[in-house]
Design a protein around this motif. Structure first.
Motif, mmCIF file in Angstrom:
data_model
loop_
_atom_site.group_PDB
_atom_site.id
_atom_site.type_symbol
_atom_site.label_atom_id
_atom_site.label_comp_id
_atom_site.label_asym_id
_atom_site.label_seq_id
_atom_site.Cartn_x
_atom_site.Cartn_y
_atom_site.Cartn_z
ATOM 1 N N LYS A 74 31.783 67.030 34.804
ATOM 2 C CA LYS A 74 32.407 67.114 36.119
ATOM 3 C C LYS A 74 31.322 67.317 37.177
ATOM 4 N N GLN A 75 31.644 67.010 38.415
ATOM 5 C CA GLN A 75 30.660 67.052 39.496
ATOM 6 C C GLN A 75 30.004 68.423 39.676
ATOM 7 N N PRO A 76 30.742 69.549 39.634
ATOM 8 C CA PRO A 76 30.057 70.834 39.819
ATOM 9 C C PRO A 76 29.071 71.167 38.703
ATOM 10 N N GLU A 77 29.277 70.608 37.506
ATOM 11 C CA GLU A 77 28.419 70.904 36.365
ATOM 12 C C GLU A 77 27.297 69.887 36.195
ATOM 13 N N LEU A 78 27.186 68.925 37.087
ATOM 14 C CA LEU A 78 26.253 67.824 36.927
ATOM 15 C C LEU A 78 24.807 68.290 36.872
ATOM 16 N N ASP A 79 24.391 69.103 37.829
ATOM 17 C CA ASP A 79 23.000 69.566 37.852
ATOM 18 C C ASP A 79 22.675 70.411 36.629
ATOM 19 N N LYS A 80 23.613 71.257 36.235
ATOM 20 C CA LYS A 80 23.390 72.115 35.067
ATOM 21 C C LYS A 80 23.225 71.282 33.793
ATOM 22 N N THR A 81 24.069 70.271 33.639
ATOM 23 C CA THR A 81 24.012 69.417 32.454
ATOM 24 C C THR A 81 22.694 68.649 32.392
ATOM 25 N N VAL A 82 22.289 68.070 33.519
ATOM 26 C CA VAL A 82 21.032 67.308 33.549
ATOM 27 C C VAL A 82 19.839 68.243 33.302
ATOM 28 N N ASP A 83 19.886 69.445 33.849
ATOM 29 C CA ASP A 83 18.809 70.410 33.613
ATOM 30 C C ASP A 83 18.723 70.807 32.142
ATOM 31 N N GLU A 84 19.874 70.975 31.495
ATOM 32 C CA GLU A 84 19.874 71.293 30.060
ATOM 33 C C GLU A 84 19.263 70.158 29.246
ATOM 34 N N ILE A 85 19.569 68.935 29.612
ATOM 35 C CA ILE A 85 18.990 67.779 28.898
ATOM 36 C C ILE A 85 17.493 67.725 29.145
ATOM 37 N N HIS A 86 17.057 67.995 30.384
ATOM 38 C CA HIS A 86 15.627 68.003 30.687
ATOM 39 C C HIS A 86 14.911 69.088 29.891
ATOM 40 N N GLN A 87 15.518 70.248 29.740
ATOM 41 C CA GLN A 87 14.892 71.315 28.964
ATOM 42 C C GLN A 87 14.810 70.947 27.494
ATOM 43 N N LYS A 88 15.825 70.257 27.001
ATOM 44 C CA LYS A 88 15.845 69.905 25.580
ATOM 45 C C LYS A 88 14.806 68.839 25.232
ATOM 46 N N TYR A 89 14.679 67.814 26.074
ATOM 47 C CA TYR A 89 13.811 66.683 25.746
ATOM 48 C C TYR A 89 12.522 66.644 26.558
ATOM 49 N N GLY A 90 12.401 67.458 27.582
ATOM 50 C CA GLY A 90 11.202 67.443 28.416
ATOM 51 C C GLY A 90 11.415 66.623 29.668
ATOM 52 N N LYS A 91 11.027 67.197 30.793
ATOM 53 C CA LYS A 91 11.300 66.552 32.075
ATOM 54 C C LYS A 91 10.328 65.417 32.381
ATOM 55 N N LYS A 92 9.119 65.494 31.862
ATOM 56 C CA LYS A 92 8.094 64.503 32.204
ATOM 57 C C LYS A 92 8.375 63.131 31.608
ATOM 58 N N ASN A 93 8.977 63.101 30.452
ATOM 59 C CA ASN A 93 9.152 61.825 29.762
ATOM 60 C C ASN A 93 10.578 61.286 29.871
ATOM 61 N N MET A 94 11.281 61.628 30.959
ATOM 62 C CA MET A 94 12.668 61.210 31.107
ATOM 63 C C MET A 94 12.976 60.895 32.570
ATOM 64 N N PHE A 95 13.766 59.862 32.807
ATOM 65 C CA PHE A 95 14.210 59.575 34.166
ATOM 66 C C PHE A 95 15.644 59.062 34.158
ATOM 67 N N ASP A 96 16.315 59.297 35.285
ATOM 68 C CA ASP A 96 17.719 58.930 35.431
ATOM 69 C C ASP A 96 17.834 57.419 35.586
ATOM 70 N N LEU A 97 18.628 56.809 34.741
ATOM 71 C CA LEU A 97 18.741 55.358 34.712
ATOM 72 C C LEU A 97 20.068 54.876 35.297
ATOM 73 N N TYR A 98 21.134 55.612 35.038
ATOM 74 C CA TYR A 98 22.475 55.163 35.412
ATOM 75 C C TYR A 98 23.354 56.387 35.618
ATOM 76 N N ARG A 99 24.079 56.427 36.738
ATOM 77 C CA ARG A 99 25.030 57.514 36.987
ATOM 78 C C ARG A 99 26.151 56.967 37.862
ATOM 79 N N LYS A 100 27.371 57.059 37.355
ATOM 80 C CA LYS A 100 28.530 56.541 38.085
ATOM 81 C C LYS A 100 29.700 57.505 37.956
ATOM 82 N N PRO A 101 30.523 57.600 39.004
ATOM 83 C CA PRO A 101 31.786 58.339 38.854
ATOM 84 C C PRO A 101 32.759 57.496 38.036
ATOM 85 N N VAL A 102 33.434 58.141 37.099
ATOM 86 C CA VAL A 102 34.339 57.432 36.197
ATOM 87 C C VAL A 102 35.667 58.166 36.123
#
Length: 168
Positions: free
Chosen positions: A70-98
């Protein structure tokens, strides 16, 4: 102390005339009773996204991480993924409201599993020597998103036609 007793007494004696009349009119004219208000908040948008991931230990591997929230949890979710896999080797490719992120995630996983990809959890991995790159993955996912929207549109239109045909 007496003011509180008076407030409690008045709250017990409150009578909602409008709702009472509404209930009687609904019974009188055979109208369905009012349903419960929806538990979900329709103004909170759900998002589906894909992050491209490069594994520093094996740069020839092609990995993508899919997520939905959901929209309020978006930043938290992306931050958790960045912490899990590393922020340097990852970039946002696709994001759409569904309409439903879980349904789109399931259809994306099913589509790539049929292509013999490795799909574990939220991770998609292309097989070795695959011709897929970021652009092809985005195109495929956007096509799947378009199909999902088309299915929803067709469902709404069929229900609308049915309603017009049998209720007018």
């Amino acid at each position: 102390m007496t003011a509180k007793a008076i407030e409690d007494k008045s709250s017990e004696a409150d009578y909602d005339l409008e709702s009472e009349i509404d209930d009687h009119l609904r019974r009188l004219f055979y109208i369905k009773p009012k349903g419960e208000s929806p538990k979900c908040k329709p103004y909170i948008v759900e998002f589906f996204g894909v992050l491209s991931l490069t594994d520093l230990r094996a740069p020839e591997r092609k990995l993508w991480v899919i997520y939905h929230c959901k929209q309020p949890e978006l930043d938290k979710t992306v931050d958790e993924i960045h912490q899990k896999y590393g922020k340097k080797n990852m970039f946002d490719l696709y994001r759409k409201p569904v309409f439903s992120g879980a349904a789109l995630r399931a259809s994306v996983k099913k589509h790539f599993a049929e292509l013999k990809w490795f799909t574990t959890g939220n991770l998609l991995e292309a097989p070795p020597k695959s011709h897929f790159n970021d652009e092809r993955v985005v195109k495929t996912i956007s096509d799947l998103h378009h199909l999902e929207q088309q299915r929803l549109y067709n469902y709404v239109m069929v229900k609308n036609m049915w309603f017009k045909r049998y209720h007018t």
